[in-house]
Write an enzyme that holds these catalytic residues in place. Structure first.
Site, PDB file in Angstrom:
ATOM      1  N   PHE A 252       0.798  -1.234   0.000  1.00 15.72           N
ATOM      2  CA  PHE A 252       0.000   0.000   0.000  1.00 15.72           C
ATOM      3  C   PHE A 252       0.825   1.275   0.000  1.00 15.72           C
ATOM      4  CE2 PHE A 252      -2.403  -3.378   2.097  1.00 15.72           C
ATOM      5  CZ  PHE A 252      -3.471  -3.466   1.234  1.00 15.72           C
ATOM      6  N   GLY A 479       0.119  -7.444  -4.370  1.00 13.68           N
ATOM      7  CA  GLY A 479      -1.185  -8.027  -4.052  1.00 13.68           C
ATOM      8  C   GLY A 479      -2.257  -7.861  -5.107  1.00 13.68           C
ATOM      9  N   THR A 642      -9.638  -9.636 -10.383  1.00 14.10           N
ATOM     10  CA  THR A 642      -8.583  -8.950  -9.623  1.00 14.10           C
ATOM     11  C   THR A 642      -8.875  -7.449  -9.532  1.00 14.10           C
ATOM     12  OG1 THR A 642      -7.235  -8.825 -11.628  1.00 14.10           O
ATOM     13  CG2 THR A 642      -6.786 -10.641 -10.130  1.00 14.10           C
ATOM     14  N   GLY A 712      -5.770   0.996  -8.526  1.00 10.84           N
ATOM     15  CA  GLY A 712      -5.406   0.855  -7.107  1.00 10.84           C
ATOM     16  C   GLY A 712      -5.773   2.044  -6.243  1.00 10.84           C
ATOM     17  N   GLU A 713      -5.496   3.244  -6.719  1.00 16.37           N
ATOM     18  CA  GLU A 713      -5.726   4.417  -5.877  1.00 16.37           C
ATOM     19  C   GLU A 713      -7.200   4.844  -5.869  1.00 16.37           C
ATOM     20  OE1 GLU A 713      -2.691   4.913  -4.612  1.00 16.37           O
ATOM     21  OE2 GLU A 713      -1.642   3.870  -6.220  1.00 16.37           O
TER      22      GLU A 713
END
Ligand SMILES: Cc1cc2nc3c(=O)[nH]c(=O)nc-3n(C[C@H](O)[C@H](O)[C@H](O)COP(=O)(O)OP(=O)(O)OC[C@H]3O[C@@H](n4cnc5c(N)ncnc54)[C@H](O)[C@@H]3O)c2cc1C
Ligand code: SF4
Lengths: 746, 327
Positions: A252, A479, A642, A712-713
């Site tokens: 992260f 991840g 995913t 992701g963000e």
């Protein structure tokens, strides 16, 4: 613009299971602390118990005598790290200043700073001996209280140097133009320090294979960046540093900086001349590896009575350490999110006697979105407008910050998908009027955006004699499923089934790739993988000579170890023959892929909208998120499973940010008092409701050839304000300081 | 963590003898609290006497009394059919504690003797009179969000963290102990003590005494009960405030009442005056509010826990409402 996706009839888009899923659930996947090396010994760090000052004396005698102890290393006896003499920040993070030089001198810059490492034959013995190290300090007056030291806030170094820097003060139109609006509001927002607490603890095994040859199994997001940093530290050639991070148990952002404990382990390994394993304790995760900084924000916002924005002023001050300038993009989105003639942004950092922060998922944008999206909700309420309608009235079809067109923007589609799924029509305009038994019901939304970034990366592709293609790139997979989507991209680019494709990462000896961060890995490394696949076909094409000369490389069809042409199956060649042509070598290529000049012509962003329904107990103030819908315009979705996981994780992170997370320092001691997972609350399963994910799934072929934009963000950005806005809608209470705990609502 | 010896006697008597012989020894049951404290250097026993396999894990029922062995697991007791039927308040309180994994390890005896979660107690670099008498109370002027509003002293303002104990004190349980000087029975309300000048002493147990069982009378509280726990996340967090409420109703008139709070004092806090005020009254929100007001008399807050003065009575009212289905 080309709407045609690159991949037709392939596996891109499929909900393909993770290629390493079985390894992970069976425990076969090896994480950095799990490598078994002969002669491996264990390190344990001793942290300072003051926040600022000097070590007067450090007594290690008892520790040295303790059973099994091989060495106790402190600033007194540490070998000198050559690069420390003039160490300034290496290539990684944006920080100015000098990273902490572990065991370099007697100075204490934050509480729990590593001051000694004990090396012993077992972890327990190292830990026990660590408790025997006795330290005397000369303490200075420390400053850890943000509010008490707001006057020390400063313009970040890079903004001072360059007024065009994204961190510099910025005005469009009139300075503080919001003040001229008929309807205007001014609010302050605070987010507390949030701690990185991935499942896997930060860990490293350092192994000097020769006096000038270092291998580290290290929990990092950048194997190449780490390689460069350690090579510089130790004055050895880059290729002599091998960094392995094949599996990373969540990061992260906290693996985007090289931290003092890593160098401590490397020093220890050199001292005892054996591989040293160092795993931080959960408590040390709160002080030694970065965090989302405590940030104060002020928003002034104004509009016309019919809901047209007149201006927004967004100020933010985030904390940093005294030795490094950590900066992030807290205020930038305010420049481009909504149509508004006047925008002013100000960003400051406040150095305190604490360790250096680091990006944490959706970094500054998630922090900034809490203020901006709360303020939008507040103004909508003041205007008596539905908050979605208010946003639509200020929607922009070009980037208002620079006038450029968006590469793509499907935010309206996100609004619509989300509103339908959450049941937005059930939202009451009047807060506090929707009741179910003892619970108040509320709905809220929040928007998120993050740059669709693409960098340069290399990838290698090799076709093995058995027809399998192996790709390599020095990226990491912290991840999200990077390995899996790269296999999907390569499979389609090669026209092969995914079972015949392998992707390897997490090794600094592989072709160069940037860190896994900023939602850019698929855009960047995916482009390189696709290019490598094309280059591989090109090379096969050339080796095949006249057999394929009537066609193009892209027409080559690979079936097992046979190559043929898509439109002419009779033109075929055995791969074994091509290997012969290739001097007996398997065919292999390495390519580099770079962005073009698209950034000069377009503004490129991913977008997300979170919609939530919350229930707030009238008497106890408990908040339960009942339903959450996370919608994203993230370009091509390479793998809905995913990608969906990313959105779910981000949404849960948003619940933590909004409702439960916040680290507390006792300023008298400059020391955290919430530093385990019992006191620092990350959401548990029972806090996460049914979360629905919806993707627009339209390619953005300007960002990269696959049409991806990054997920992701945006998975977390905007989630926290959506919840805060829903709490307001439920209760009529506006909580501007996170987390929204029961005490704030009763 | 320090080095320690480990023994595992097979009889209670042997355990008690071993403990008596060695001042610096500790019993270890599930270890879910003690091991954490040892890893953080808060407790440093030189010898661990493992009592987890002593034959003290039975759950018996005789003469309208439950006798629960101290080594019975939290999960076993919480899921027991008879407990669920006759002592539902206890089952609810147990299930409100910790997580399933912890409840599978934690014992009944260990649960009542778990130590405070005060962060200063846990950090050996900070002052704490409970850990190190005379070093000062870090929480008094510090981060005292989780701390006491009743019964504290200027030496210590910690709270007892157990959920189960709140139900046990409400249900008039009795603790059975064996020690070097023989066996004795301690009313549950007298097991834990207030900090006074000796915050290092959590309970009235004598050195070396072993809890063998807890007895709980069945009583009439099988239906109108509720354990309400207000916490900062939906599960796996200690209570900001908790309430054990048990009523006996007849035609909506309260015949008998039990009320206790957790998260407010150095011991589970029984509210006898509030109980008295409930008896004979109709089960209405007004009755509950009056009782809550009585319950809160004498409460005093610190810098960060003033919310408990409001959350406390709110939680009492809500617990009573839940126990009686008063809307
Ligand atoms: C993350 C976390 C969250 C938690 N959340 C909660 C919660 O929400 N609510 C809650 O109530 N609890 C909670 N707990 C605490 C948990 O309930 C206790 O740790 C557990 O009940 C202790 O039981 P044990 O058998 O493991 O005790 P141990 O750790 O073995 O022992 C605890 C202490 O009791 C002594 N002891 C044990 N048995 C006896 C005996 N028979 N006679 C004399 N002395 C004895 C030991 O010497 C030791 O000092 C939580 C714990 C953790 C780690
Ligand atoms: S409240 Fe009690 S346990 Fe906490 S610091 Fe003070 S003395 Fe120690």
């Amino acid at each position: 613009m080309n709407e045609q996706p690159l991949f037709k009839d392939g596996v891109v888009g499929d909900r393909m299971n993770r290629v390493d899923g079985r390894l992970k659930v069976t425990g076969a996947a090896q994480y950095s602390a799990e490598y078994q090396l002969p002669g491996l010994v264990h390190g344990f760090l001793v942290g300072s118990t003051i926040a600022k000052g000097r070590i007067k004396s450090i007594d290690t005698k008892a520790a040295e005598r303790a059973p099994g102890v091989l060495a106790v290393i402190t600033h007194v006896n540490s070998i000198k790290v050559p690069g420390f003499a003039n160490r300034s920040q290496p290539d990684e993070p944006p920080t100015a200043g000098q990273p902490l030089r572990v065991f370099h001198d007697e100075k204490i810059l934050f509480n729990d700073q590593p001051i000694a490492i004990v090396v012993a034959d077992t972890l327990e013995r190292a830990r026990y001996a660590a408790g025997l190290v006795k330290t005397q300090y000369e303490a200075d007056q420390h400053a850890t209280n943000f509010n008490a030291h707001m006057d020390r806030a400063k313009v970040p170094a890079q903004a001072k140097k360059n007024p065009k820097s994204p961190q510099a003060d910025h005005d469009r139109g009139q300075v503080d133009g919001y003040k001229t609006a008929p309807v205007k509001l001014e609010m302050e927002y605070v987010i507390p320090t949030e701690m990185h607490n991935p499942m896997e603890l930060q860990s490293i095994i350092a192994h000097w294979e020769a006096p000038d040859k270092l291998t580290v199994y290290d929990k990092v997001q950048a194997v190449k960046g780490t390689q460069r940093a350690f090579a510089k530290d130790w004055g050895i050639p880059e290729q002599n540093v091998k960094v392995i991070a094949t599996f990373v148990g969540g990061a992260f952002g906290n693996g985007l900086h090289n931290w003092p404990h890593e160098t401590a382990a490397i020093i220890a390994a050199k001292t005892v001349n054996r591989p040293v394993k160092l795993v931080l304790t959960r408590e040390q995760m709160f002080t030694m590896v970065g965090y989302r900084p405590y940030t104060w924000q002020r928003i002034g916002i104004g509009a016309t009575p019919d809901g047209k924005l007149v201006g927004i002023t967004h100020e933010a001050t985030g904390q940093t350490s005294t030795y490094e300038d950590f900066t992030e993009s807290t205020v930038q989105q305010t420049r481009m999110m909504y149509q508004s003639p006047n925008i002013s942004t100000r960003y400051r950092i406040l150095p305190l006697d604490i360790s250096t922060p680091i990006w944490m998922r959706g970094p500054g944008e998630a922090t900034g979105a809490f203020a901006l999206e709360s303020a939008m909700d507040e103004l909508a309420h003041a205007l008596n407008l539905d908050p979605m309608e208010f946003r639509l009235r200020n929607y922009t079809d070009t980037d208002p910050d620079n006038g450029k067109p968006w590469s793509t923007k499907y935010l309206k589609e996100c609004y619509q998908m989300g509103a339908e799924r959450i049941g937005w029509k059930n939202r009451q305009m009047q807060p506090g009027t929707n009741k179910q038994g003892d619970w108040l019901v509320g709905y809220g939304m929040g928007v998120g955006t993050f740059g669709a970034n693409r960098g340069s990366a290399k990838a290698g592709a090799r076709m093995l004699a058995n027809g399998t293609v192996v790709l390599q790139s020095a990226t990491t997979d912290i991840g999200p499923g990077t390995g899996t989507v790269m296999v999907q991209l390569a499979a389609d680019a090669l026209g092969m089934p995914p079972e015949k494709v392998r992707f390897e990462l997490g090794n600094s000896l592989f072709p160069d790739a940037p860190s896994q961060g900023g939602s850019a890995t698929v855009n960047t490394v995916g482009s390189a993988v696709v290019a490598a696949c094309a280059a591989l076909k090109e090379k096969l094409y050339q080796l095949a000579g006249s057999t394929f000369s009537a066609a193009k490389p892209a027409d080559i069809v690979i079936k097992g170890t046979q190559l043929s042409l898509a439109n002419n199956a009779s033109a075929k060649v055995a791969y074994a023959d091509l290997i012969k042509q290739n001097n007996g070598q398997e065919v292999a290529v390495v390519t580099e892929s770079k962005p073009g000049n698209e950034r000069q012509k377009y503004s490129m962003y991913s977008f997300s909208v979170h919609f939530v329904e919350v229930h707030v107990h009238q008497l106890t103030g408990e908040v339960r998120v009942k339903k959450m819908v996370a919608c994203a315009d993230a370009g091509t979705i390479v793998n809905h499973k995913t990608a969906g996981n990313q959105m779910l994780g981000g949404a849960v992170g948003g619940i933590g940010m909004a409702l439960t997370e916040g680290a507390m320092i006792d300023d008298r001691f400059g020391r955290y008092v919430t530093k385990d997972l019992a006191d620092y609350h990350v959401p548990v399963h029972a806090d996460a409701p049914a979360i629905e994910v919806a993707f627009v799934d339209k390619p953005d072929l300007i960002v990269d050839p696959m049409g991806t934009k990054g997920i992701g963000e945006i998975a977390i950005i905007g989630a926290a304000p959506a919840i805060a806005n829903a709490v307001f809608n439920a209760t009529g209470k506006r909580i501007r300081e996170l987390p929204i705990t029961p005490d704030k609502l009763i | 963590m320090n080095q320690f010896q480990y023994v595992r006697p097979s009889k209670p008597k042997a355990a008690i003898d071993a403990r008596a012989k060695d001042q610096n020894s500790q019993f270890i049951a599930g270890g879910t609290n003690l091991l954490d404290l040892m890893k953080r250097g808060v407790m440093n026993p030189e010898r661990l006497i493992d009592i987890s396999r002593l034959p003290l894990d039975k759950l018996e029922r005789e003469n309208n009394t439950f006798r629960i062995g101290s080594m019975a697991l939290n999960a076993t007791v919480a899921d027991d059919k008879q407990v669920l039927e006759k002592l539902p308040l206890l089952a609810q309180a147990l299930n409100a504690g910790a997580s399933a994994q912890l409840r599978n390890m934690a014992t009944i005896g260990g649960n009542m003797l778990q130590r405070t979660r005060c962060p200063y107690f846990y950090d050996t670099a900070l002052p704490c009179n409970k850990r190190e008498p005379g070093s000062g109370c870090g929480a008094l002027e510090g981060y005292n969000r989780m701390h006491a509003i009743f019964g504290f002293s200027d030496k210590c303002i910690a709270v007892h963290p157990s959920d189960m104990s709140v139900a046990l004190v409400a249900l008039d349980a009795t603790v059975l102990v064996s020690g070097p000087k023989g066996d004795r029975r301690i009313p549950f309300g007298e097991l834990h003590r207030l900090p006074g000048d000796m915050p290092q002493k959590d309970t009235t147990l004598e050195p070396g005494e072993l809890i063998t069982a807890v007895e709980v009378p069945e009583g009439p509280f099988t239906k109108n009960v509720h354990y309400l726990k207000v916490r900062e996340r939906a599960s796996y967090a200690f209570a900001l405030v908790s309430v054990a409420a048990a009523l006996q109703l007849e035609n909506n008139i309260i015949k008998d009442a039990r009320l206790a709070m957790g998260g407010v004092a150095h011991k589970p806090w029984r509210l006898t005056e509030a109980e008295k005020s409930l008896v004979g009254k109709p089960a209405t929100e007004a009755t509950f509010q009056a009782a809550a007001a009585i319950a809160m008399q004498g409460a005093k807050a610190f810098k960060h826990n003033a919310y408990k003065l409001k959350l406390g009575p709110n939680a009492i009212v809500q617990a009573l409402k839940n126990a009686t289905n008063v809307a």
